[in-house]
Design an enzyme around this catalytic site. Structure first.
Site, PDB file in Angstrom:
ATOM      1  N   HIS A 289      -6.438   6.729   4.990  1.00 31.89           N
ATOM      2  CA  HIS A 289      -5.304   6.247   5.374  1.00 31.89           C
ATOM      3  C   HIS A 289      -5.162   4.639   5.245  1.00 31.89           C
ATOM      4  CE1 HIS A 289      -3.925   9.335   8.412  1.00 31.89           C
ATOM      5  NE2 HIS A 289      -5.339   9.580   8.415  1.00 31.89           N
TER       6      HIS A 289
ATOM      7  N   CYS B 113      -3.670  11.853   4.014  1.00 30.10           N
ATOM      8  CA  CYS B 113      -4.307  12.515   4.962  1.00 30.10           C
ATOM      9  C   CYS B 113      -3.397  13.901   5.163  1.00 30.10           C
ATOM     10  CB  CYS B 113      -4.536  11.868   5.898  1.00 30.10           C
ATOM     11  SG  CYS B 113      -6.118  12.667   6.886  1.00 30.10           S
TER      12      CYS B 113
ATOM     13  N   GLU C  63      -2.715   2.863   5.315  1.00 27.73           N
ATOM     14  CA  GLU C  63      -1.670   2.334   6.351  1.00 27.73           C
ATOM     15  C   GLU C  63      -2.394   1.863   7.678  1.00 27.73           C
ATOM     16  OE1 GLU C  63      -2.189   5.449   5.851  1.00 27.73           O
ATOM     17  OE2 GLU C  63      -1.844   6.625   7.461  1.00 27.73           O
TER      18      GLU C  63
END
Ligand code: GLN
Length: 198
Positions: free
Chosen positions: A177, A83, A179
């Site tokens: 994302h 991002c 994560e």
């Protein structure tokens, strides 16, 4: 080098650093925060997290990290930007804010906030080339998309007709994302990239 021995830094100036450190640990790599040039010099790979790309860019300049980052990326350090991190790895931003610089590494032009504002954030299943086991759960938060890529860059994924994942040599970037999900396949892919050059 044994897989667990690769040290992957997470640029820790701003953004979702902790989530990346956790995802790296779950992928069998040692994740370490990077705030200073000496710390950057000691890692085998680097994640540039999500957050706010203008802030990150300004802090990188302030902390004396911008030039060292450019140099290491230019000389082949494996990097993965998510991002805002994707924006930092772009050679060019279509709509930069004043004072916003990039590290570069991927010959692409990105458009910031292309998928809309914070309240237009969404999740979508994204097929990523080279990632087996079905689509990845893509979390898009004020996400950029890639307007165009140069000849050297390989498009790994698209969503809604827009490029959302790119790789060029040792540099990887996603608009979304990974994560923030429990799915660590993107981090494992990056850890493999780091291992292959370490
Ligand atoms: N829109 C943000 C930027 O321009 C990126 C948002 C994110 O990383 N979730 O930096």
């Amino acid at each position: 080098m044994a897989g667990e021995d690769v040290r992957i830094g997470v640029l820790a100036l701003q953004g979702d650093v902790r989530e990346h450190l956790a995802a790296l640990a779950a992928s069998g790599a040692a994740g370490v925060p990077v705030r200073r040039p000496e710390e950057l010099a000691a890692v085998d790979g680097l994640v540039v997290p999500g957050g706010e790309s203008t802030t990150m860019s300004k802090l990188a300049v302030l902390f004396g990290l911008m030039e060292p980052l450019r140099e290491r990326v230019r000389s082949g350090l494996p990097v993965y930007g998510t991002c805002a991190g994707m924006i930092l790895l772009a050679e060019k931003i279509l709509d930069p804010r004043s004072g916003q610089e990039t590290v570069g590494g991927i010959d692409m032009i990105v458009r910031r906030n292309a998928f809309g504002r914070q309240n237009e954030s969404f999740e979508a299943a994204v097929d990523v080339r080279g990632v087996g086991g079905g689509p990845v759960e893509g979390v898009f938060i004020r996400a950029p998309w890639v307007e165009s890529v140069g000849a050297e860059a390989e498009v790994l994924a698209e969503h809604g007709g827009h490029v959302v994942a790119v790789r060029q040599g040792n540099a990887l970037a996603t608009s979304f994302h990974p994560e923030l999900t429990g799915d660590h396949r993107m981090h494992r892919l990056f850890a493999e990239m780091v291992r292959s050059v370490s």
